[in-house]
Design a protein around this motif. Structure first.
Motif: not given
Length: 431
Positions: A160, A162, A274-275, A280, A282
Protein backbone atom coordinates in the motif's frame (compact mmCIF):
# COMPACT_ATOMS: atom_id res chain seq x y z
CA UNK A 1 23.18 11.63 43.76
CA UNK A 2 24.19 13.03 40.37
CA UNK A 3 21.51 13.82 37.80
CA UNK A 4 20.86 11.15 35.21
CA UNK A 5 22.01 12.05 31.69
CA UNK A 6 19.59 11.12 28.92
CA UNK A 7 19.73 11.23 25.11
CA UNK A 8 19.17 14.55 23.35
CA UNK A 9 15.49 15.02 22.56
CA UNK A 10 14.68 13.69 19.09
CA UNK A 11 17.88 11.63 18.85
CA UNK A 12 17.11 8.01 19.62
CA UNK A 13 19.11 4.98 20.73
CA UNK A 14 18.87 1.88 18.51
CA UNK A 15 19.15 -1.24 20.65
CA UNK A 16 19.16 -5.01 20.04
CA UNK A 17 15.65 -6.18 19.31
CA UNK A 18 15.17 -3.28 16.90
CA UNK A 19 18.59 -2.79 15.34
CA UNK A 20 18.17 -6.09 13.46
CA UNK A 21 15.42 -4.45 11.38
CA UNK A 22 17.80 -1.61 10.48
CA UNK A 23 20.52 -4.09 9.55
CA UNK A 24 18.06 -5.96 7.34
CA UNK A 25 17.17 -2.74 5.50
CA UNK A 26 20.85 -1.87 5.06
CA UNK A 27 21.77 -5.36 3.78
CA UNK A 28 18.93 -5.27 1.28
CA UNK A 29 19.99 -1.79 0.15
CA UNK A 30 23.52 -2.92 -0.65
CA UNK A 31 22.35 -6.08 -2.40
CA UNK A 32 19.57 -4.53 -4.50
CA UNK A 33 21.22 -1.23 -5.37
CA UNK A 34 24.28 -3.21 -6.43
CA UNK A 35 22.13 -5.02 -8.98
CA UNK A 36 21.43 -1.64 -10.58
CA UNK A 37 25.13 -0.74 -10.72
CA UNK A 38 25.19 1.77 -7.84
CA UNK A 39 28.27 2.01 -5.58
CA UNK A 40 28.28 3.17 -1.96
CA UNK A 41 29.76 6.51 -0.86
CA UNK A 42 30.16 8.02 2.61
CA UNK A 43 30.35 11.77 3.10
CA UNK A 44 31.12 13.71 6.32
CA UNK A 45 28.31 14.43 8.76
CA UNK A 46 29.49 18.07 8.97
CA UNK A 47 29.74 20.33 5.90
CA UNK A 48 30.34 23.99 5.15
CA UNK A 49 27.04 25.80 5.81
CA UNK A 50 27.16 27.53 2.43
CA UNK A 51 26.79 24.15 0.70
CA UNK A 52 23.21 23.86 1.95
CA UNK A 53 22.39 27.55 1.56
CA UNK A 54 23.36 27.39 -2.13
CA UNK A 55 21.81 24.01 -2.89
CA UNK A 56 18.78 23.46 -0.67
CA UNK A 57 17.77 27.12 -0.77
CA UNK A 58 18.14 29.99 1.68
CA UNK A 59 14.37 30.47 1.90
CA UNK A 60 13.53 26.84 2.67
CA UNK A 61 12.48 25.84 6.17
CA UNK A 62 15.48 23.49 6.33
CA UNK A 63 18.03 26.30 5.97
CA UNK A 64 15.97 29.03 7.62
CA UNK A 65 14.76 27.14 10.68
CA UNK A 66 15.98 23.57 10.99
CA UNK A 67 19.73 23.23 10.44
CA UNK A 68 22.13 22.59 13.31
CA UNK A 69 24.68 25.31 12.53
CA UNK A 70 27.69 26.39 14.58
CA UNK A 71 31.05 28.15 14.28
CA UNK A 72 34.09 25.94 14.79
CA UNK A 73 37.26 27.05 16.57
CA UNK A 74 38.57 28.62 13.36
CA UNK A 75 35.40 30.70 13.00
CA UNK A 76 34.03 28.71 10.04
CA UNK A 77 30.26 28.24 9.83
CA UNK A 78 29.56 24.51 9.72
CA UNK A 79 26.29 22.55 9.71
CA UNK A 80 25.25 19.01 10.45
CA UNK A 81 24.00 17.69 7.14
CA UNK A 82 20.18 17.96 6.84
CA UNK A 83 20.05 15.86 3.65
CA UNK A 84 22.37 13.79 1.46
CA UNK A 85 22.14 15.10 -2.11
CA UNK A 86 24.16 18.29 -1.63
CA UNK A 87 27.10 16.51 0.10
CA UNK A 88 27.15 13.91 -2.67
CA UNK A 89 27.21 16.63 -5.32
CA UNK A 90 30.02 18.39 -3.44
CA UNK A 91 32.03 15.14 -3.42
CA UNK A 92 31.31 14.59 -7.13
CA UNK A 93 32.74 18.03 -7.92
CA UNK A 94 35.65 17.96 -5.46
CA UNK A 95 36.99 14.63 -6.73
CA UNK A 96 36.52 15.47 -10.44
CA UNK A 97 34.47 12.31 -10.94
CA UNK A 98 33.24 13.44 -14.36
CA UNK A 99 36.82 13.08 -15.66
CA UNK A 100 36.84 9.45 -14.51
CA UNK A 101 33.44 8.27 -15.80
CA UNK A 102 30.69 9.94 -17.84
CA UNK A 103 27.84 8.17 -16.01
CA UNK A 104 28.11 7.87 -12.23
CA UNK A 105 25.70 6.02 -9.93
CA UNK A 106 26.12 6.33 -6.17
CA UNK A 107 24.12 5.42 -3.08
CA UNK A 108 24.54 6.38 0.57
CA UNK A 109 23.03 5.70 3.98
CA UNK A 110 23.45 7.45 7.30
CA UNK A 111 22.18 10.02 9.80
CA UNK A 112 20.83 13.48 8.91
CA UNK A 113 19.93 16.29 11.32
CA UNK A 114 17.10 18.83 11.41
CA UNK A 115 15.67 20.75 14.34
CA UNK A 116 12.07 19.87 13.50
CA UNK A 117 8.87 19.67 15.46
CA UNK A 118 8.86 15.99 16.32
CA UNK A 119 6.10 13.51 15.62
CA UNK A 120 5.82 9.86 14.69
CA UNK A 121 8.45 9.04 12.07
CA UNK A 122 10.02 12.50 12.23
CA UNK A 123 13.04 12.98 14.48
CA UNK A 124 15.91 15.45 14.87
CA UNK A 125 18.49 12.80 14.11
CA UNK A 126 16.98 10.68 11.38
CA UNK A 127 18.41 8.24 8.87
CA UNK A 128 18.21 8.20 5.11
CA UNK A 129 19.06 5.84 2.30
CA UNK A 130 19.52 7.62 -0.99
CA UNK A 131 20.98 7.38 -4.46
CA UNK A 132 22.26 9.82 -7.07
CA UNK A 133 22.86 9.30 -10.80
CA UNK A 134 25.03 11.88 -12.62
CA UNK A 135 25.50 12.29 -16.35
CA UNK A 136 22.22 11.20 -17.95
CA UNK A 137 19.53 13.70 -18.95
CA UNK A 138 17.24 11.07 -20.45
CA UNK A 139 13.89 10.05 -18.95
CA UNK A 140 15.17 6.49 -18.71
CA UNK A 141 17.46 7.56 -15.84
CA UNK A 142 14.54 9.05 -13.91
CA UNK A 143 12.62 5.82 -14.41
CA UNK A 144 15.56 3.62 -13.40
CA UNK A 145 15.72 5.41 -10.05
CA UNK A 146 11.98 5.04 -9.45
CA UNK A 147 12.09 1.39 -10.52
CA UNK A 148 14.93 0.77 -8.07
CA UNK A 149 12.97 2.32 -5.20
CA UNK A 150 9.87 0.34 -6.19
CA UNK A 151 11.79 -2.94 -6.17
CA UNK A 152 13.43 -1.98 -2.87
CA UNK A 153 10.10 -1.36 -1.14
CA UNK A 154 8.65 -4.55 -2.61
CA UNK A 155 11.67 -6.56 -1.45
CA UNK A 156 11.09 -5.21 2.07
CA UNK A 157 7.58 -6.64 1.85
CA UNK A 158 5.87 -3.27 2.25
CA UNK A 159 2.36 -2.85 0.88
CA UNK A 160 0.00 0.00 0.00
CA UNK A 161 2.67 2.49 -1.07
CA UNK A 162 1.75 4.81 -3.94
CA UNK A 163 4.18 6.52 -6.31
CA UNK A 164 3.16 10.15 -6.86
CA UNK A 165 4.64 11.79 -9.96
CA UNK A 166 4.89 15.36 -11.24
CA UNK A 167 7.03 17.67 -13.37
CA UNK A 168 8.14 21.14 -12.28
CA UNK A 169 9.33 22.19 -15.71
CA UNK A 170 12.61 24.06 -16.15
CA UNK A 171 13.99 27.58 -16.52
CA UNK A 172 12.30 27.92 -19.92
CA UNK A 173 8.72 27.30 -18.81
CA UNK A 174 8.60 27.71 -15.04
CA UNK A 175 8.62 31.57 -15.04
CA UNK A 176 5.21 31.67 -16.75
CA UNK A 177 3.84 29.28 -14.16
CA UNK A 178 5.41 31.34 -11.36
CA UNK A 179 3.70 34.45 -12.64
CA UNK A 180 0.28 32.82 -12.77
CA UNK A 181 0.79 31.11 -9.39
CA UNK A 182 1.80 34.36 -7.67
CA UNK A 183 -1.20 36.14 -9.17
CA UNK A 184 -3.50 33.43 -7.81
CA UNK A 185 -1.88 33.25 -4.36
CA UNK A 186 -1.92 37.02 -3.86
CA UNK A 187 -5.65 36.96 -4.56
CA UNK A 188 -5.98 34.46 -1.68
CA UNK A 189 -3.32 35.98 0.58
CA UNK A 190 -5.66 36.38 3.57
CA UNK A 191 -6.33 32.65 3.60
CA UNK A 192 -2.63 31.77 3.89
CA UNK A 193 -0.58 31.30 7.08
CA UNK A 194 2.10 33.76 8.19
CA UNK A 195 4.94 31.58 6.89
CA UNK A 196 3.30 31.46 3.46
CA UNK A 197 3.05 35.26 3.38
CA UNK A 198 6.85 35.24 3.53
CA UNK A 199 7.14 32.36 1.05
CA UNK A 200 4.90 34.22 -1.37
CA UNK A 201 7.54 36.95 -1.56
CA UNK A 202 10.62 34.72 -1.68
CA UNK A 203 9.65 31.41 -3.34
CA UNK A 204 5.98 30.84 -4.24
CA UNK A 205 6.46 27.11 -4.84
CA UNK A 206 7.06 26.67 -1.11
CA UNK A 207 3.41 27.63 -0.50
CA UNK A 208 2.38 24.43 -2.28
CA UNK A 209 4.55 22.46 0.12
CA UNK A 210 3.02 23.99 3.28
CA UNK A 211 1.44 21.50 5.71
CA UNK A 212 -1.14 24.00 6.99
CA UNK A 213 -4.62 22.73 6.03
CA UNK A 214 -5.89 26.16 4.98
CA UNK A 215 -2.86 26.67 2.74
CA UNK A 216 -3.32 23.21 1.26
CA UNK A 217 -6.94 24.05 0.43
CA UNK A 218 -5.82 27.21 -1.39
CA UNK A 219 -3.08 25.35 -3.26
CA UNK A 220 -5.47 22.61 -4.38
CA UNK A 221 -7.50 25.12 -6.43
CA UNK A 222 -4.53 26.95 -7.92
CA UNK A 223 -3.06 26.67 -11.42
CA UNK A 224 -1.40 23.37 -12.37
CA UNK A 225 2.25 23.42 -13.36
CA UNK A 226 1.51 20.77 -15.99
CA UNK A 227 -0.50 23.32 -17.96
CA UNK A 228 2.64 25.43 -18.45
CA UNK A 229 5.24 22.83 -19.49
CA UNK A 230 7.23 23.69 -22.59
CA UNK A 231 7.48 21.10 -25.34
CA UNK A 232 10.82 19.55 -24.21
CA UNK A 233 9.59 19.26 -20.61
CA UNK A 234 6.26 17.85 -21.76
CA UNK A 235 8.03 15.29 -23.96
CA UNK A 236 10.32 14.33 -21.07
CA UNK A 237 7.39 13.90 -18.67
CA UNK A 238 5.44 11.85 -21.22
CA UNK A 239 8.48 9.64 -21.77
CA UNK A 240 8.82 9.09 -18.01
CA UNK A 241 5.21 7.95 -17.83
CA UNK A 242 5.55 5.66 -20.87
CA UNK A 243 8.63 3.96 -19.46
CA UNK A 244 7.12 3.51 -15.99
CA UNK A 245 4.06 1.92 -17.61
CA UNK A 246 6.26 -0.36 -19.72
CA UNK A 247 8.02 -1.58 -16.55
CA UNK A 248 4.73 -2.19 -14.79
CA UNK A 249 5.46 0.48 -12.16
CA UNK A 250 2.16 1.96 -11.02
CA UNK A 251 1.94 5.70 -10.38
CA UNK A 252 -0.48 8.59 -10.08
CA UNK A 253 0.16 12.06 -11.50
CA UNK A 254 -0.07 14.64 -8.72
CA UNK A 255 0.27 18.17 -10.20
CA UNK A 256 0.31 19.80 -6.71
CA UNK A 257 3.45 17.98 -5.54
CA UNK A 258 6.58 20.16 -5.51
CA UNK A 259 8.97 18.58 -2.93
CA UNK A 260 10.63 20.74 -0.27
CA UNK A 261 13.98 21.69 -1.81
CA UNK A 262 14.91 24.36 -4.34
CA UNK A 263 17.18 22.36 -6.63
CA UNK A 264 14.57 20.21 -8.43
CA UNK A 265 13.76 20.59 -12.13
CA UNK A 266 11.42 18.54 -14.30
CA UNK A 267 10.63 15.18 -12.67
CA UNK A 268 9.71 15.00 -8.99
CA UNK A 269 8.23 12.00 -7.20
CA UNK A 270 7.20 10.71 -3.79
CA UNK A 271 6.40 7.27 -2.40
CA UNK A 272 3.46 7.69 0.00
CA UNK A 273 2.29 5.01 2.47
CA UNK A 274 -1.25 4.73 3.74
CA UNK A 275 -0.45 2.86 6.97
CA UNK A 276 -1.74 4.57 10.15
CA UNK A 277 1.52 3.73 11.98
CA UNK A 278 3.13 6.74 10.27
CA UNK A 279 0.48 9.24 11.29
CA UNK A 280 0.85 12.35 9.14
CA UNK A 281 4.44 11.47 8.15
CA UNK A 282 3.21 9.33 5.26
CA UNK A 283 5.96 10.02 2.71
CA UNK A 284 8.56 7.25 3.00
CA UNK A 285 10.76 8.44 0.14
CA UNK A 286 11.02 10.90 -2.69
CA UNK A 287 13.28 12.70 -5.09
CA UNK A 288 13.56 13.97 -8.61
CA UNK A 289 15.78 15.53 -11.23
CA UNK A 290 18.19 18.39 -10.46
CA UNK A 291 20.02 19.16 -13.67
CA UNK A 292 21.47 22.51 -12.53
CA UNK A 293 22.62 21.62 -9.01
CA UNK A 294 26.15 20.48 -9.85
CA UNK A 295 26.82 23.58 -11.95
CA UNK A 296 25.34 25.89 -9.28
CA UNK A 297 27.88 24.50 -6.79
CA UNK A 298 30.81 25.33 -9.05
CA UNK A 299 31.01 22.03 -10.93
CA UNK A 300 30.51 21.06 -14.57
CA UNK A 301 27.13 21.30 -16.28
CA UNK A 302 26.06 17.71 -15.51
CA UNK A 303 22.44 16.50 -15.30
CA UNK A 304 21.47 14.41 -12.28
CA UNK A 305 18.56 12.64 -10.64
CA UNK A 306 18.22 11.04 -7.23
CA UNK A 307 16.07 10.10 -4.26
CA UNK A 308 16.13 9.46 -0.51
CA UNK A 309 14.06 7.20 1.75
CA UNK A 310 13.49 7.76 5.46
CA UNK A 311 14.79 4.64 7.22
CA UNK A 312 13.01 5.51 10.50
CA UNK A 313 9.68 5.38 8.68
CA UNK A 314 10.51 2.18 6.83
CA UNK A 315 11.37 0.57 10.17
CA UNK A 316 8.04 1.68 11.66
CA UNK A 317 6.25 -0.04 8.77
CA UNK A 318 8.38 -3.16 9.07
CA UNK A 319 7.57 -3.39 12.78
CA UNK A 320 3.90 -3.52 11.83
CA UNK A 321 4.47 -6.19 9.19
CA UNK A 322 4.99 -9.03 11.71
CA UNK A 323 8.15 -10.12 9.89
CA UNK A 324 10.94 -11.61 12.03
CA UNK A 325 14.37 -10.02 11.79
CA UNK A 326 16.30 -11.00 14.92
CA UNK A 327 19.24 -13.33 14.27
CA UNK A 328 19.15 -16.04 16.92
CA UNK A 329 22.07 -18.30 17.92
CA UNK A 330 22.60 -21.60 16.15
CA UNK A 331 23.80 -23.12 19.40
CA UNK A 332 23.86 -22.41 23.12
CA UNK A 333 26.59 -24.17 25.10
CA UNK A 334 25.75 -24.88 28.72
CA UNK A 335 28.28 -26.20 31.25
CA UNK A 336 27.29 -28.95 33.67
CA UNK A 337 30.15 -28.40 36.15
CA UNK A 338 32.65 -25.65 36.93
CA UNK A 339 35.65 -27.81 35.98
CA UNK A 340 34.42 -27.91 32.37
CA UNK A 341 34.06 -24.12 31.98
CA UNK A 342 37.44 -23.50 30.33
CA UNK A 343 37.12 -26.42 27.90
CA UNK A 344 33.60 -25.35 26.93
CA UNK A 345 34.80 -21.77 26.45
CA UNK A 346 37.55 -23.02 24.11
CA UNK A 347 35.04 -25.14 22.17
CA UNK A 348 32.70 -22.16 21.74
CA UNK A 349 35.56 -20.13 20.25
CA UNK A 350 36.39 -22.92 17.80
CA UNK A 351 32.78 -23.30 16.69
CA UNK A 352 32.54 -19.58 16.06
CA UNK A 353 35.61 -19.84 13.84
CA UNK A 354 33.80 -22.61 11.99
CA UNK A 355 30.92 -20.25 11.27
CA UNK A 356 28.32 -21.00 13.93
CA UNK A 357 26.53 -18.35 15.96
CA UNK A 358 27.27 -19.59 19.48
CA UNK A 359 25.95 -18.16 22.74
CA UNK A 360 27.88 -18.97 25.93
CA UNK A 361 27.36 -17.55 29.40
CA UNK A 362 30.84 -16.52 30.55
CA UNK A 363 29.55 -16.15 34.12
CA UNK A 364 28.92 -19.85 34.47
CA UNK A 365 26.26 -20.41 37.12
CA UNK A 366 23.85 -23.25 37.72
CA UNK A 367 22.80 -25.45 34.82
CA UNK A 368 19.22 -24.39 35.44
CA UNK A 369 20.05 -20.70 35.02
CA UNK A 370 22.03 -21.45 31.86
CA UNK A 371 19.10 -23.36 30.36
CA UNK A 372 16.82 -20.40 31.09
CA UNK A 373 19.23 -18.18 29.18
CA UNK A 374 19.24 -20.69 26.32
CA UNK A 375 15.44 -20.53 26.12
CA UNK A 376 15.52 -16.73 26.17
CA UNK A 377 18.20 -16.53 23.47
CA UNK A 378 16.08 -18.40 20.93
CA UNK A 379 18.95 -20.76 20.09
CA UNK A 380 18.07 -23.58 17.71
CA UNK A 381 20.10 -26.13 19.70
CA UNK A 382 21.59 -26.47 23.18
CA UNK A 383 24.64 -28.54 24.02
CA UNK A 384 25.23 -29.47 27.69
CA UNK A 385 28.89 -30.24 28.38
CA UNK A 386 30.57 -31.71 31.42
CA UNK A 387 33.48 -33.96 32.32
CA UNK A 388 31.81 -37.03 30.83
CA UNK A 389 31.30 -35.39 27.43
CA UNK A 390 34.86 -34.09 27.22
CA UNK A 391 36.28 -37.47 28.28
CA UNK A 392 34.23 -39.44 25.72
CA UNK A 393 34.31 -36.83 22.97
CA UNK A 394 30.56 -37.38 22.53
CA UNK A 395 27.54 -35.27 23.52
CA UNK A 396 23.86 -34.78 22.70
CA UNK A 397 22.35 -31.83 20.86
CA UNK A 398 19.02 -30.76 22.26
CA UNK A 399 16.69 -29.34 19.62
CA UNK A 400 14.94 -26.44 21.40
CA UNK A 401 11.83 -26.76 19.23
CA UNK A 402 11.36 -30.30 20.61
CA UNK A 403 12.27 -33.79 19.54
CA UNK A 404 14.75 -36.48 20.49
CA UNK A 405 18.35 -35.45 21.39
CA UNK A 406 20.85 -35.90 18.56
CA UNK A 407 24.12 -37.76 19.30
CA UNK A 408 27.13 -35.76 18.10
CA UNK A 409 30.92 -36.02 18.26
CA UNK A 410 32.56 -32.89 19.69
CA UNK A 411 34.74 -32.69 16.55
CA UNK A 412 31.64 -32.76 14.31
CA UNK A 413 29.32 -30.24 15.98
CA UNK A 414 29.35 -27.53 13.30
CA UNK A 415 28.57 -29.93 10.46
CA UNK A 416 25.82 -31.65 12.46
CA UNK A 417 24.14 -28.37 13.47
CA UNK A 418 24.10 -27.20 9.86
CA UNK A 419 22.83 -30.52 8.58
CA UNK A 420 20.01 -30.57 11.13
CA UNK A 421 19.04 -26.94 10.48
CA UNK A 422 19.43 -27.05 6.69
CA UNK A 423 21.97 -24.21 6.79
CA UNK A 424 24.73 -24.08 4.14
CA UNK A 425 28.21 -25.30 5.01
CA UNK A 426 30.67 -22.49 5.85
CA UNK A 427 34.43 -22.56 5.44
CA UNK A 428 36.32 -22.21 8.75
CA UNK A 429 37.80 -18.80 9.56
CA UNK A 430 41.53 -18.44 8.97
CA UNK A 431 43.64 -18.78 12.09
Amino acid sequence: MSQKIVAVKGMNDLLPGEIEIWQHVERLTRELFGRFGYSEIRTPIVEDTSLFVRSVGEETDIVGKEMYTFDDKAGRSLSLRPEGTAPAARAYIEHSVLNQEPLTRWYYMGPMFRYERMKTGRYRQFYQIGAEAYGAKEAAQDVEVMDMVTQFLQALGLQDITLNLNSLGDEACRPAYYEKLVEYLKAHREELCGDCHRRLETNPLRVLDCKNEACQAVAAKGPSVLEFLCEPCRDHFDDVQRKLTALGVRFVVNPRMVRGLDYYTRTVFEFVASHPALGTASTVGGGGRYDKLVKSLGGPDVPAVGFACGVDRLVLLLKESQQKFAATPDLFIAVADADSQDAAFTLASRLRREGLRVDFDTRGGSLRSQMKRSDKSGAAFTLVLGGQEFTSGQAKLKRMAGGEPIPVALDDIARTVRAQSGAPQVAPAAT
